[in-house]
Design an enzyme around this catalytic site. Sequence first.
Site, PDB file in Angstrom:
ATOM      1  N   SER A  83       0.923  -1.169   0.110  1.00 17.12           N
ATOM      2  CA  SER A  83       0.061  -0.011   0.006  1.00 17.12           C
ATOM      3  C   SER A  83       0.770   1.231   0.029  1.00 17.12           C
ATOM      4  O   SER A  83       1.853   1.208   0.642  1.00 17.12           O
ATOM      5  CB  SER A  83      -0.824  -0.114   1.162  1.00 17.12           C
ATOM      6  OG  SER A  83      -1.463   1.174   1.568  1.00 17.12           O
TER       7      SER A  83
ATOM      8  N   TYR B  69      -1.601  -1.078  10.853  1.00  9.35           N
ATOM      9  CA  TYR B  69      -1.822  -1.564   9.497  1.00  9.35           C
ATOM     10  C   TYR B  69      -0.959  -1.223   8.645  1.00  9.35           C
ATOM     11  O   TYR B  69      -0.250  -2.331   7.788  1.00  9.35           O
ATOM     12  CB  TYR B  69      -3.238  -0.772   8.981  1.00  9.35           C
ATOM     13  CG  TYR B  69      -3.528  -0.929   7.432  1.00  9.35           C
ATOM     14  CD1 TYR B  69      -3.890  -2.322   6.993  1.00  9.35           C
ATOM     15  CD2 TYR B  69      -3.084  -0.121   6.520  1.00  9.35           C
ATOM     16  CE1 TYR B  69      -3.975  -2.651   5.712  1.00  9.35           C
ATOM     17  CE2 TYR B  69      -3.164  -0.417   5.088  1.00  9.35           C
ATOM     18  CZ  TYR B  69      -3.756  -1.595   4.821  1.00  9.35           C
ATOM     19  OH  TYR B  69      -3.689  -1.993   3.183  1.00  9.35           O
TER      20      TYR B  69
ATOM     21  N   LYS C  36       2.208  -3.858   7.006  1.00 12.05           N
ATOM     22  CA  LYS C  36       2.635  -3.988   5.239  1.00 12.05           C
ATOM     23  C   LYS C  36       4.259  -4.051   5.086  1.00 12.05           C
ATOM     24  O   LYS C  36       4.555  -4.691   4.291  1.00 12.05           O
ATOM     25  CB  LYS C  36       1.827  -2.827   4.513  1.00 12.05           C
ATOM     26  CG  LYS C  36       0.321  -3.136   4.320  1.00 12.05           C
ATOM     27  CD  LYS C  36      -0.010  -4.317   3.619  1.00 12.05           C
ATOM     28  CE  LYS C  36      -1.445  -4.403   3.379  1.00 12.05           C
ATOM     29  NZ  LYS C  36      -2.029  -5.777   2.896  1.00 12.05           N
TER      30      LYS C  36
HETATM   31  P1  NAD Z   1     -11.224  -6.782   1.446  1.00  5.96           P
HETATM   32  O1  NAD Z   1     -11.414  -6.636   2.882  1.00  5.96           O
HETATM   33  O2  NAD Z   1     -12.335  -6.459   0.666  1.00  5.96           O
HETATM   34  O3  NAD Z   1     -10.468  -8.133   0.983  1.00  5.96           O
HETATM   35  C1  NAD Z   1      -9.594  -8.681   1.680  1.00  5.96           C
HETATM   36  C2  NAD Z   1     -10.121 -10.196   1.789  1.00  5.96           C
HETATM   37  O4  NAD Z   1      -9.176 -11.001   2.605  1.00  5.96           O
HETATM   38  C3  NAD Z   1     -11.506 -10.308   2.198  1.00  5.96           C
HETATM   39  O5  NAD Z   1     -12.165 -11.246   1.430  1.00  5.96           O
HETATM   40  C4  NAD Z   1     -11.485 -11.094   3.633  1.00  5.96           C
HETATM   41  O6  NAD Z   1     -12.393 -11.928   3.984  1.00  5.96           O
HETATM   42  C5  NAD Z   1     -10.034 -12.035   3.524  1.00  5.96           C
HETATM   43  N1  NAD Z   1      -9.051 -12.091   4.720  1.00  5.96           N
HETATM   44  C6  NAD Z   1      -8.899 -11.418   5.631  1.00  5.96           C
HETATM   45  N2  NAD Z   1      -8.012 -12.013   6.514  1.00  5.96           N
HETATM   46  C7  NAD Z   1      -8.148 -13.249   6.105  1.00  5.96           C
HETATM   47  C8  NAD Z   1      -7.340 -14.529   6.482  1.00  5.96           C
HETATM   48  N3  NAD Z   1      -6.549 -14.420   7.593  1.00  5.96           N
HETATM   49  N4  NAD Z   1      -7.466 -15.720   5.952  1.00  5.96           N
HETATM   50  C9  NAD Z   1      -8.180 -15.646   4.674  1.00  5.96           C
HETATM   51  N5  NAD Z   1      -8.914 -14.478   4.088  1.00  5.96           N
HETATM   52  C10 NAD Z   1      -8.739 -13.476   4.820  1.00  5.96           C
HETATM   53  O7  NAD Z   1     -10.109  -5.630   0.920  1.00  5.96           O
HETATM   54  P2  NAD Z   1      -9.357  -5.291  -0.633  1.00  5.96           P
HETATM   55  O8  NAD Z   1      -9.785  -3.656  -0.664  1.00  5.96           O
HETATM   56  O9  NAD Z   1     -10.078  -6.057  -1.396  1.00  5.96           O
HETATM   57  O10 NAD Z   1      -7.888  -5.562  -0.371  1.00  5.96           O
HETATM   58  C11 NAD Z   1      -7.099  -6.427  -0.527  1.00  5.96           C
HETATM   59  C12 NAD Z   1      -5.523  -6.316  -0.257  1.00  5.96           C
HETATM   60  O11 NAD Z   1      -5.244  -4.990  -0.772  1.00  5.96           O
HETATM   61  C13 NAD Z   1      -5.545  -6.144   1.494  1.00  5.96           C
HETATM   62  O12 NAD Z   1      -4.338  -6.666   1.760  1.00  5.96           O
HETATM   63  C14 NAD Z   1      -5.341  -4.642   1.641  1.00  5.96           C
HETATM   64  O13 NAD Z   1      -4.583  -4.594   2.972  1.00  5.96           O
HETATM   65  C15 NAD Z   1      -4.705  -4.199   0.487  1.00  5.96           C
HETATM   66  N6  NAD Z   1      -4.979  -2.772  -0.179  1.00  5.96           N
HETATM   67  C16 NAD Z   1      -6.105  -2.473  -0.020  1.00  5.96           C
HETATM   68  C17 NAD Z   1      -6.178  -0.895  -0.318  1.00  5.96           C
HETATM   69  C18 NAD Z   1      -7.729  -0.348  -0.257  1.00  5.96           C
HETATM   70  O14 NAD Z   1      -7.780   0.806   0.090  1.00  5.96           O
HETATM   71  N7  NAD Z   1      -8.753  -1.153  -0.478  1.00  5.96           N
HETATM   72  C19 NAD Z   1      -5.145  -0.200  -0.596  1.00  5.96           C
HETATM   73  C20 NAD Z   1      -3.974  -0.581  -0.350  1.00  5.96           C
HETATM   74  C21 NAD Z   1      -3.763  -1.909   0.000  1.00  5.96           C
HETATM   75  N1  UFG Z   2     -12.045  11.586   3.911  1.00  3.92           N
HETATM   76  C1  UFG Z   2     -12.851  12.614   4.231  1.00  3.92           C
HETATM   77  N2  UFG Z   2     -13.943  11.907   4.906  1.00  3.92           N
HETATM   78  C2  UFG Z   2     -14.210  10.730   5.218  1.00  3.92           C
HETATM   79  C3  UFG Z   2     -13.374   9.761   4.459  1.00  3.92           C
HETATM   80  C4  UFG Z   2     -12.118  10.261   3.874  1.00  3.92           C
HETATM   81  O1  UFG Z   2     -12.744  13.703   4.007  1.00  3.92           O
HETATM   82  O2  UFG Z   2     -15.393  10.173   5.471  1.00  3.92           O
HETATM   83  C5  UFG Z   2     -10.626  12.028   3.108  1.00  3.92           C
HETATM   84  C6  UFG Z   2      -9.550  11.709   3.802  1.00  3.92           C
HETATM   85  O3  UFG Z   2      -9.109  12.726   4.967  1.00  3.92           O
HETATM   86  C7  UFG Z   2      -8.452  11.881   2.691  1.00  3.92           C
HETATM   87  C8  UFG Z   2      -9.286  11.319   1.555  1.00  3.92           C
HETATM   88  O4  UFG Z   2     -10.623  11.543   2.062  1.00  3.92           O
HETATM   89  O5  UFG Z   2      -8.135  12.942   2.492  1.00  3.92           O
HETATM   90  C9  UFG Z   2      -9.045   9.927   1.436  1.00  3.92           C
HETATM   91  O6  UFG Z   2      -9.255   9.178   2.368  1.00  3.92           O
HETATM   92  P1  UFG Z   2      -9.442   7.460   2.592  1.00  3.92           P
HETATM   93  O7  UFG Z   2      -9.847   7.045   3.882  1.00  3.92           O
HETATM   94  O8  UFG Z   2     -10.394   7.072   1.296  1.00  3.92           O
HETATM   95  O9  UFG Z   2      -7.996   6.799   2.241  1.00  3.92           O
HETATM   96  P2  UFG Z   2      -6.830   6.930   2.886  1.00  3.92           P
HETATM   97  O10 UFG Z   2      -5.674   7.698   1.793  1.00  3.92           O
HETATM   98  O11 UFG Z   2      -6.934   7.782   4.092  1.00  3.92           O
HETATM   99  O12 UFG Z   2      -6.330   5.571   2.884  1.00  3.92           O
HETATM  100  C10 UFG Z   2      -6.531   4.593   2.006  1.00  3.92           C
HETATM  101  C11 UFG Z   2      -6.764   3.240   2.621  1.00  3.92           C
HETATM  102  C12 UFG Z   2      -5.363   2.802   3.291  1.00  3.92           C
HETATM  103  C13 UFG Z   2      -4.306   2.803   2.291  1.00  3.92           C
HETATM  104  C14 UFG Z   2      -4.265   4.177   1.643  1.00  3.92           C
HETATM  105  C15 UFG Z   2      -2.985   4.065   0.535  1.00  3.92           C
HETATM  106  O13 UFG Z   2      -7.670   3.487   3.470  1.00  3.92           O
HETATM  107  O14 UFG Z   2      -5.454   1.607   3.878  1.00  3.92           O
HETATM  108  O15 UFG Z   2      -5.407   4.486   1.044  1.00  3.92           O
HETATM  109  O16 UFG Z   2      -3.354   3.012  -0.361  1.00  3.92           O
HETATM  110  F1  UFG Z   2      -3.111   2.569   2.787  1.00  3.92           F
END
Ligand code: NAD
Ligand code: UFG
Length: 343
Positions: free
Chosen positions: A124, A148, A152
Amino acid sequence: MKILVTGGAGYIGSHTCIALLNAGFTPIVFDNLSNSSTIALDRVTEITGKKITFIKGDVRDAEALDKVFNQHDIYAVIHFAGLKAVGESVEKPILYYDNNVSGSINLFSAMERNKITRVIFSSSATVYGDPATVPITEDFPTSTTNPYGGSKLIIEEVLRNIYTAHPEWNIALLRYFNPVGAHESGLIGEDPSDIPNNLMPYIAGVAVGKLKQLSVFGGDYDTIDGTGVRDYIHVVDLAKGHVKALQAFENKSVDNLYTVNLGTGKGYSVLEMVEAFKKASGKDIAYTITARRAGDIACCYADPSYAKHLIGWEANKGLQAMCDDTWKWQSNNPNGYKEVSNN
Ligand code: NAD
Ligand code: UFG
């Protein structure tokens, strides 16, 4: 070629299953369903016409993983499984380190035991902490402010150490910026189990009438309009990045360990996102500017040129598609996958 997709029933995982199927790979989904539903996989079948093998299991369960590796000839693992809520990770650090770090180590040892040596890891942009400048390149220093992000960083380091010991492994560390959007069919999308933490699902919730108003966290950042700027990337583009990463392993066109940003290179402010979503949905989005959220940074966007150079990937979908597709998903499924499962 079979690809084990841990966390494959989740938001990014389910979209990646479609990209894999479209590219001729066979995803085997392994997920404990802690934050997802198998309905997402049924919908993937509806979209692609192809059935997916699903195994309910936890990446912390060594026996379950051994069983999967014994039963299937797995070419590579795409490791999405993990918990991802930043705020929750501050409240429950042990859960986050156990699920994400112990789970990953357990997965990598099962891979080692079963001689599976290719892995793509969901990292991330959070690993860049508060970057000194933007756009962010992969060589920027890393840091973290929450468990979190800590999980990572640790998993990335574990993989770098595995590579040092076993340089024959193929390891891709993909650092995602802010995934948003949904499949253009409107059949799959992001389905937060609780009140959304992230901006896009929150805005969509307000537009569909489930949430009253958006709190904009901070209006006094040093940005275009005082609100936070992020690099939003369409989840379908992101999903395709995983296929490119796999193909780069196949073509032997990359080093055995590499790290790439998956972002668009463009930053949008919170208010720009609100405006774009208003246009896409035709709905008013009520909002109020409140205090900054602890741990947030002003501005974060990628320099995505290395991904293009290395694995031939770049994002194609713009803000309009991100908002249109989110709206299609949200308006067709106001309660996510829940409505269907209660029937
Ligand atoms: P998500 O929660 O929709 O998907 C994660 C999946 O992993 C879920 O289906 C959950 O049930 C499963 N899971 C969690 N713990 C588990 C375990 N111990 N064993 C088996 N399955 C398990 O989230 P997502 O947005 O699809 O994210 C996928 C990956 O990408 C995550 O590792 C997350 O940290 C990473 N990521 C997400 C974002 C974001 O903003 N969505 C940004 C950067 C990185
Ligand atoms: N924000 C608001 N109101 C809300 C939610 C978010 O104003 O209700 C703002 C935040 O302050 C930020 C922007 O919208 O300026 C984006 O916020 P998000 O929570 O959507 O995303 P972040 O950038 O904070 O974080 C996300 C994921 C993290 C990941 C990161 C980079 O939540 O897990 O992107 O990939 F690590």
